[in-house]
Design a protein around this motif. Structure first.
Motif, PDB file in Angstrom:
ATOM      1  N   TYR A  98      -3.057  -6.073   2.149  1.00  0.00           N
ATOM      2  CA  TYR A  98      -3.860  -6.797   3.134  1.00  0.00           C
ATOM      3  C   TYR A  98      -5.256  -6.193   3.252  1.00  0.00           C
ATOM      4  O   TYR A  98      -5.885  -6.214   4.314  1.00  0.00           O
ATOM      5  N   GLY A  99      -5.735  -5.601   2.153  1.00  0.00           N
ATOM      6  CA  GLY A  99      -7.098  -5.090   2.115  1.00  0.00           C
ATOM      7  C   GLY A  99      -7.316  -3.764   2.812  1.00  0.00           C
ATOM      8  O   GLY A  99      -8.473  -3.357   3.014  1.00  0.00           O
ATOM      9  N   THR A 100      -6.248  -3.066   3.181  1.00  0.00           N
ATOM     10  CA  THR A 100      -6.422  -1.801   3.881  1.00  0.00           C
ATOM     11  C   THR A 100      -5.222  -0.880   3.627  1.00  0.00           C
ATOM     12  O   THR A 100      -4.188  -1.312   3.118  1.00  0.00           O
ATOM     13  N   ASP A 101      -5.356   0.391   3.988  1.00  0.00           N
ATOM     14  CA  ASP A 101      -4.249   1.334   3.858  1.00  0.00           C
ATOM     15  C   ASP A 101      -3.151   0.983   4.865  1.00  0.00           C
ATOM     16  O   ASP A 101      -3.432   0.648   6.019  1.00  0.00           O
ATOM     17  N   GLN A 102      -1.909   1.105   4.401  1.00  0.00           N
ATOM     18  CA  GLN A 102      -0.751   0.852   5.252  1.00  0.00           C
ATOM     19  C   GLN A 102       0.138   2.095   5.175  1.00  0.00           C
ATOM     20  O   GLN A 102       0.897   2.269   4.239  1.00  0.00           O
ATOM     21  N   LEU A 103       0.034   2.946   6.182  1.00  0.00           N
ATOM     22  CA  LEU A 103       0.638   4.264   6.101  1.00  0.00           C
ATOM     23  C   LEU A 103       1.783   4.484   7.090  1.00  0.00           C
ATOM     24  O   LEU A 103       2.195   5.629   7.324  1.00  0.00           O
ATOM     25  N   GLU A 104       2.311   3.391   7.651  1.00  0.00           N
ATOM     26  CA  GLU A 104       3.388   3.547   8.632  1.00  0.00           C
ATOM     27  C   GLU A 104       4.637   4.178   8.014  1.00  0.00           C
ATOM     28  O   GLU A 104       5.371   4.900   8.686  1.00  0.00           O
ATOM     29  N   ARG A 105       4.891   3.903   6.724  1.00  0.00           N
ATOM     30  CA  ARG A 105       6.096   4.414   6.077  1.00  0.00           C
ATOM     31  C   ARG A 105       5.793   5.620   5.178  1.00  0.00           C
ATOM     32  O   ARG A 105       6.640   6.043   4.401  1.00  0.00           O
ATOM     33  N   GLN A 106       4.626   6.176   5.315  1.00  0.00           N
ATOM     34  CA  GLN A 106       4.233   7.322   4.490  1.00  0.00           C
ATOM     35  C   GLN A 106       5.085   8.544   4.812  1.00  0.00           C
ATOM     36  O   GLN A 106       5.371   8.833   5.972  1.00  0.00           O
ATOM     37  N   GLY A 107       5.502   9.266   3.754  1.00  0.00           N
ATOM     38  CA  GLY A 107       6.279  10.481   3.948  1.00  0.00           C
ATOM     39  C   GLY A 107       5.508  11.501   4.754  1.00  0.00           C
ATOM     40  O   GLY A 107       4.288  11.637   4.620  1.00  0.00           O
ATOM     41  N   ARG A 108       6.217  12.263   5.588  1.00  0.00           N
ATOM     42  CA  ARG A 108       5.555  13.194   6.504  1.00  0.00           C
ATOM     43  C   ARG A 108       4.784  14.278   5.775  1.00  0.00           C
ATOM     44  O   ARG A 108       3.802  14.815   6.302  1.00  0.00           O
ATOM     45  N   ASP A 109       5.201  14.628   4.556  1.00  0.00           N
ATOM     46  CA  ASP A 109       4.516  15.683   3.802  1.00  0.00           C
ATOM     47  C   ASP A 109       3.115  15.268   3.367  1.00  0.00           C
ATOM     48  O   ASP A 109       2.315  16.124   2.965  1.00  0.00           O
ATOM     49  N   TYR A 110       2.825  13.968   3.431  1.00  0.00           N
ATOM     50  CA  TYR A 110       1.544  13.485   2.910  1.00  0.00           C
ATOM     51  C   TYR A 110       0.614  12.940   3.995  1.00  0.00           C
ATOM     52  O   TYR A 110      -0.473  12.441   3.682  1.00  0.00           O
ATOM     53  N   ILE A 111       1.009  13.055   5.234  1.00  0.00           N
ATOM     54  CA  ILE A 111       0.176  12.548   6.326  1.00  0.00           C
ATOM     55  C   ILE A 111      -1.178  13.271   6.341  1.00  0.00           C
ATOM     56  O   ILE A 111      -1.240  14.493   6.282  1.00  0.00           O
ATOM     57  N   ASN A 112      -2.253  12.488   6.393  1.00  0.00           N
ATOM     58  CA  ASN A 112      -3.637  12.982   6.429  1.00  0.00           C
ATOM     59  C   ASN A 112      -4.028  13.764   5.167  1.00  0.00           C
ATOM     60  O   ASN A 112      -4.983  14.548   5.190  1.00  0.00           O
ATOM     61  N   ARG A 113      -3.310  13.551   4.051  1.00  0.00           N
ATOM     62  CA  ARG A 113      -3.626  14.282   2.821  1.00  0.00           C
ATOM     63  C   ARG A 113      -3.955  13.363   1.644  1.00  0.00           C
ATOM     64  O   ARG A 113      -4.471  13.840   0.629  1.00  0.00           O
ATOM     65  N   THR A 114      -3.637  12.081   1.730  1.00  0.00           N
ATOM     66  CA  THR A 114      -3.813  11.175   0.596  1.00  0.00           C
ATOM     67  C   THR A 114      -4.982  10.220   0.817  1.00  0.00           C
ATOM     68  O   THR A 114      -5.339   9.901   1.952  1.00  0.00           O
ATOM     69  N   LYS A 115      -5.546   9.754  -0.312  1.00  0.00           N
ATOM     70  CA  LYS A 115      -6.717   8.877  -0.205  1.00  0.00           C
ATOM     71  C   LYS A 115      -6.880   8.049  -1.474  1.00  0.00           C
ATOM     72  O   LYS A 115      -6.744   8.561  -2.589  1.00  0.00           O
ATOM     73  N   LEU A 116      -7.156   6.769  -1.295  1.00  0.00           N
ATOM     74  CA  LEU A 116      -7.592   5.888  -2.374  1.00  0.00           C
ATOM     75  C   LEU A 116      -9.104   5.697  -2.257  1.00  0.00           C
ATOM     76  O   LEU A 116      -9.647   5.726  -1.156  1.00  0.00           O
ATOM     77  N   ASN A 117      -9.760   5.501  -3.385  1.00  0.00           N
ATOM     78  CA  ASN A 117     -11.197   5.216  -3.371  1.00  0.00           C
ATOM     79  C   ASN A 117     -11.387   3.712  -3.218  1.00  0.00           C
ATOM     80  O   ASN A 117     -11.306   2.958  -4.190  1.00  0.00           O
ATOM     81  N   HIS A 118     -11.616   3.249  -2.001  1.00  0.00           N
ATOM     82  CA  HIS A 118     -11.673   1.816  -1.721  1.00  0.00           C
ATOM     83  C   HIS A 118     -12.791   1.106  -2.472  1.00  0.00           C
ATOM     84  O   HIS A 118     -12.667  -0.077  -2.805  1.00  0.00           O
ATOM     85  N   LYS A 119     -13.886   1.809  -2.734  1.00  0.00           N
ATOM     86  CA  LYS A 119     -14.988   1.194  -3.473  1.00  0.00           C
ATOM     87  C   LYS A 119     -14.628   0.933  -4.931  1.00  0.00           C
ATOM     88  O   LYS A 119     -15.209   0.053  -5.572  1.00  0.00           O
TER      89      LYS A 119
END
Length: 232
Positions: A68-89
Protein backbone atom coordinates in the motif's frame (compact mmCIF):
# COMPACT_ATOMS: atom_id res chain seq x y z
CA UNK A 1 -8.41 -29.26 -25.61
CA UNK A 2 -6.71 -26.60 -27.69
CA UNK A 3 -7.85 -23.86 -25.28
CA UNK A 4 -6.41 -25.75 -22.33
CA UNK A 5 -3.06 -26.09 -24.08
CA UNK A 6 -3.11 -22.41 -24.98
CA UNK A 7 -3.91 -21.43 -21.39
CA UNK A 8 -1.11 -23.67 -20.08
CA UNK A 9 1.32 -22.11 -22.57
CA UNK A 10 0.31 -18.59 -21.52
CA UNK A 11 0.75 -19.41 -17.82
CA UNK A 12 4.11 -21.00 -18.52
CA UNK A 13 5.28 -17.93 -20.40
CA UNK A 14 4.00 -15.60 -17.67
CA UNK A 15 5.94 -17.52 -15.07
CA UNK A 16 9.05 -16.19 -16.79
CA UNK A 17 7.71 -12.64 -17.07
CA UNK A 18 8.77 -11.58 -13.59
CA UNK A 19 11.80 -12.46 -11.50
CA UNK A 20 13.66 -11.36 -8.39
CA UNK A 21 17.45 -11.09 -8.52
CA UNK A 22 19.68 -11.62 -5.48
CA UNK A 23 23.43 -12.37 -5.10
CA UNK A 24 24.41 -15.99 -5.61
CA UNK A 25 27.35 -15.63 -3.19
CA UNK A 26 27.09 -14.91 0.55
CA UNK A 27 26.86 -11.26 1.59
CA UNK A 28 29.12 -10.03 4.40
CA UNK A 29 27.79 -8.18 7.42
CA UNK A 30 30.23 -6.53 9.84
CA UNK A 31 29.69 -6.40 13.59
CA UNK A 32 27.91 -3.24 14.81
CA UNK A 33 27.74 -1.81 11.27
CA UNK A 34 24.77 -1.66 8.88
CA UNK A 35 24.31 -4.78 6.75
CA UNK A 36 22.87 -4.50 3.23
CA UNK A 37 20.85 -7.30 1.64
CA UNK A 38 20.53 -6.75 -2.13
CA UNK A 39 17.29 -7.63 -3.94
CA UNK A 40 16.17 -6.35 -7.35
CA UNK A 41 13.03 -6.83 -9.45
CA UNK A 42 11.59 -5.63 -12.75
CA UNK A 43 9.75 -2.40 -11.90
CA UNK A 44 6.35 -1.21 -13.13
CA UNK A 45 4.95 2.31 -13.27
CA UNK A 46 2.04 1.53 -10.95
CA UNK A 47 3.19 0.72 -7.42
CA UNK A 48 -0.28 0.41 -5.91
CA UNK A 49 -0.17 -3.40 -5.89
CA UNK A 50 3.54 -3.75 -5.07
CA UNK A 51 4.31 -5.97 -2.07
CA UNK A 52 7.82 -6.47 -0.67
CA UNK A 53 8.38 -8.91 2.19
CA UNK A 54 11.64 -9.91 3.84
CA UNK A 55 11.65 -13.00 6.11
CA UNK A 56 14.13 -15.26 7.87
CA UNK A 57 14.24 -18.52 5.92
CA UNK A 58 14.54 -20.86 8.90
CA UNK A 59 11.42 -19.73 10.76
CA UNK A 60 9.69 -17.33 8.31
CA UNK A 61 9.96 -14.53 10.90
CA UNK A 62 8.93 -11.24 9.28
CA UNK A 63 11.89 -8.89 9.05
CA UNK A 64 10.29 -6.09 7.01
CA UNK A 65 7.12 -5.61 4.93
CA UNK A 66 6.05 -2.97 2.43
CA UNK A 67 2.66 -2.62 0.72
CA UNK A 68 0.00 0.00 0.00
CA UNK A 69 2.93 2.31 -0.74
CA UNK A 70 4.36 2.32 2.77
CA UNK A 71 6.14 0.19 5.39
CA UNK A 72 3.90 -2.26 7.24
CA UNK A 73 5.68 -3.31 10.40
CA UNK A 74 2.90 -4.56 12.67
CA UNK A 75 4.05 -8.18 12.26
CA UNK A 76 7.77 -7.42 12.30
CA UNK A 77 9.88 -9.67 14.52
CA UNK A 78 10.91 -8.03 17.78
CA UNK A 79 14.62 -8.49 17.03
CA UNK A 80 14.32 -6.12 14.07
CA UNK A 81 12.23 -3.29 15.50
CA UNK A 82 13.75 0.11 14.60
CA UNK A 83 16.67 -1.62 12.81
CA UNK A 84 15.46 -2.28 9.24
CA UNK A 85 15.01 0.08 6.30
CA UNK A 86 14.08 0.04 2.62
CA UNK A 87 15.24 2.83 0.32
CA UNK A 88 11.85 4.21 -0.74
CA UNK A 89 13.36 6.40 -3.47
CA UNK A 90 14.88 3.32 -5.11
CA UNK A 91 11.80 1.08 -4.95
CA UNK A 92 10.23 2.53 -8.16
CA UNK A 93 13.50 1.59 -9.92
CA UNK A 94 13.14 -2.05 -8.89
CA UNK A 95 15.34 -1.95 -5.78
CA UNK A 96 13.95 -3.91 -2.82
CA UNK A 97 17.26 -4.07 -0.93
CA UNK A 98 17.05 -4.10 2.86
CA UNK A 99 19.36 -2.52 5.44
CA UNK A 100 19.78 -3.92 8.96
CA UNK A 101 21.42 -1.58 11.48
CA UNK A 102 23.65 -2.65 14.38
CA UNK A 103 24.40 -6.00 12.77
CA UNK A 104 25.28 -8.83 15.16
CA UNK A 105 26.07 -12.52 15.10
CA UNK A 106 22.44 -13.53 15.74
CA UNK A 107 21.44 -11.70 12.54
CA UNK A 108 23.54 -13.99 10.35
CA UNK A 109 21.60 -16.50 8.26
CA UNK A 110 19.41 -16.75 5.18
CA UNK A 111 16.84 -14.12 4.30
CA UNK A 112 14.01 -14.48 1.77
CA UNK A 113 13.07 -11.50 -0.41
CA UNK A 114 9.54 -11.89 -1.84
CA UNK A 115 8.25 -9.33 -4.34
CA UNK A 116 4.81 -9.19 -5.96
CA UNK A 117 3.40 -6.71 -8.47
CA UNK A 118 1.14 -6.71 -11.52
CA UNK A 119 3.74 -8.74 -13.46
CA UNK A 120 3.86 -11.63 -10.99
CA UNK A 121 5.54 -12.93 -7.85
CA UNK A 122 9.02 -14.23 -7.25
CA UNK A 123 11.46 -14.77 -4.40
CA UNK A 124 15.18 -14.97 -3.78
CA UNK A 125 17.33 -16.05 -0.84
CA UNK A 126 20.21 -13.92 0.45
CA UNK A 127 22.83 -15.62 2.64
CA UNK A 128 24.15 -13.09 5.15
CA UNK A 129 27.37 -14.01 6.95
CA UNK A 130 29.00 -12.37 9.98
CA UNK A 131 32.48 -11.03 10.66
CA UNK A 132 34.07 -8.55 13.08
CA UNK A 133 37.08 -6.26 12.76
CA UNK A 134 39.82 -7.34 15.14
CA UNK A 135 40.58 -5.16 18.13
CA UNK A 136 44.01 -3.61 18.69
CA UNK A 137 46.29 -6.40 20.02
CA UNK A 138 47.37 -5.93 23.66
CA UNK A 139 51.04 -6.72 24.24
CA UNK A 140 52.43 -8.48 27.32
CA UNK A 141 56.02 -9.51 28.11
CA UNK A 142 56.35 -12.42 30.55
CA UNK A 143 59.86 -12.85 31.96
CA UNK A 144 61.14 -15.67 34.18
CA UNK A 145 64.49 -17.22 35.03
CA UNK A 146 64.79 -19.42 31.92
CA UNK A 147 62.78 -17.85 29.12
CA UNK A 148 60.78 -14.90 27.82
CA UNK A 149 57.26 -15.02 26.41
CA UNK A 150 55.82 -12.34 24.15
CA UNK A 151 52.03 -12.46 24.13
CA UNK A 152 49.26 -10.61 22.29
CA UNK A 153 45.60 -10.61 23.33
CA UNK A 154 42.67 -9.43 21.20
CA UNK A 155 39.04 -9.91 20.24
CA UNK A 156 38.41 -11.54 16.87
CA UNK A 157 35.79 -13.15 14.63
CA UNK A 158 36.13 -15.40 12.75
CA UNK A 159 39.22 -17.16 14.11
CA UNK A 160 42.18 -15.29 12.61
CA UNK A 161 45.26 -16.32 10.71
CA UNK A 162 48.20 -15.80 13.09
CA UNK A 163 51.91 -15.81 12.27
CA UNK A 164 55.09 -15.11 14.22
CA UNK A 165 58.25 -14.35 12.23
CA UNK A 166 61.87 -13.79 13.17
CA UNK A 167 64.06 -10.90 12.02
CA UNK A 168 65.02 -12.86 8.91
CA UNK A 169 61.41 -13.62 8.01
CA UNK A 170 61.55 -17.21 9.25
CA UNK A 171 58.34 -18.75 10.56
CA UNK A 172 58.38 -19.21 14.35
CA UNK A 173 56.26 -21.58 16.39
CA UNK A 174 53.55 -19.76 18.30
CA UNK A 175 50.87 -20.83 20.72
CA UNK A 176 47.26 -19.80 20.19
CA UNK A 177 44.55 -20.00 22.83
CA UNK A 178 40.98 -19.13 21.84
CA UNK A 179 38.20 -18.75 24.38
CA UNK A 180 34.58 -19.63 23.72
CA UNK A 181 32.39 -17.27 21.74
CA UNK A 182 31.10 -14.34 23.78
CA UNK A 183 27.65 -12.73 23.69
CA UNK A 184 29.09 -9.91 21.61
CA UNK A 185 29.90 -12.24 18.75
CA UNK A 186 33.69 -12.33 19.12
CA UNK A 187 36.39 -14.74 20.22
CA UNK A 188 38.89 -13.74 22.89
CA UNK A 189 42.27 -14.83 21.55
CA UNK A 190 45.75 -15.13 23.05
CA UNK A 191 48.81 -15.81 20.93
CA UNK A 192 52.37 -16.08 22.23
CA UNK A 193 55.98 -16.76 21.29
CA UNK A 194 58.51 -18.10 23.80
CA UNK A 195 62.31 -17.93 23.55
CA UNK A 196 65.41 -18.35 25.77
CA UNK A 197 67.41 -15.76 23.87
CA UNK A 198 68.19 -12.52 25.77
CA UNK A 199 67.93 -10.47 22.57
CA UNK A 200 65.34 -11.12 19.90
CA UNK A 201 63.31 -9.39 17.20
CA UNK A 202 59.92 -10.82 16.21
CA UNK A 203 56.99 -9.77 14.05
CA UNK A 204 53.41 -10.66 14.90
CA UNK A 205 50.90 -10.75 12.02
CA UNK A 206 47.14 -11.13 12.32
CA UNK A 207 44.93 -11.55 9.22
CA UNK A 208 41.16 -11.35 8.93
CA UNK A 209 40.39 -12.50 5.36
CA UNK A 210 36.65 -11.93 5.80
CA UNK A 211 37.05 -8.13 5.99
CA UNK A 212 40.51 -7.90 4.36
CA UNK A 213 42.09 -6.70 7.62
CA UNK A 214 45.78 -7.16 8.42
CA UNK A 215 47.48 -6.14 11.66
CA UNK A 216 51.25 -6.36 12.01
CA UNK A 217 53.29 -5.52 15.10
CA UNK A 218 57.10 -5.61 15.56
CA UNK A 219 58.70 -6.35 18.94
CA UNK A 220 62.38 -6.02 19.86
CA UNK A 221 63.37 -7.22 23.33
CA UNK A 222 66.75 -6.71 25.09
CA UNK A 223 67.28 -8.45 28.44
CA UNK A 224 70.26 -6.91 30.26
CA UNK A 225 70.69 -8.84 33.52
CA UNK A 226 68.00 -11.50 33.55
CA UNK A 227 65.70 -9.17 35.47
CA UNK A 228 65.31 -6.08 33.31
CA UNK A 229 64.37 -5.70 29.69
CA UNK A 230 63.68 -2.95 27.19
CA UNK A 231 61.52 -2.80 24.08
CA UNK A 232 63.00 -1.61 20.81
Amino acid sequence: MLCRRLLFWILLRCADCFSVTVPSSPVLGVRRATAHLPCAFEPVSDLSDLVITWQREEDLQVVHSFYYGTDQLERQGRDYINRTKLNHKEIPKGNASLSIAKFGLKDAGKYVCVVSNSKGTDRGVVHLVYAAFYSEPKLSILLNSTDVTVQYEMEAYPRPEVMWQGSGGQNLTGQVEVSSESDGGVFYLKSSYMTQSPVFNVTFTLKNPAVHQKLQRHVKVYISDGKHFSLG
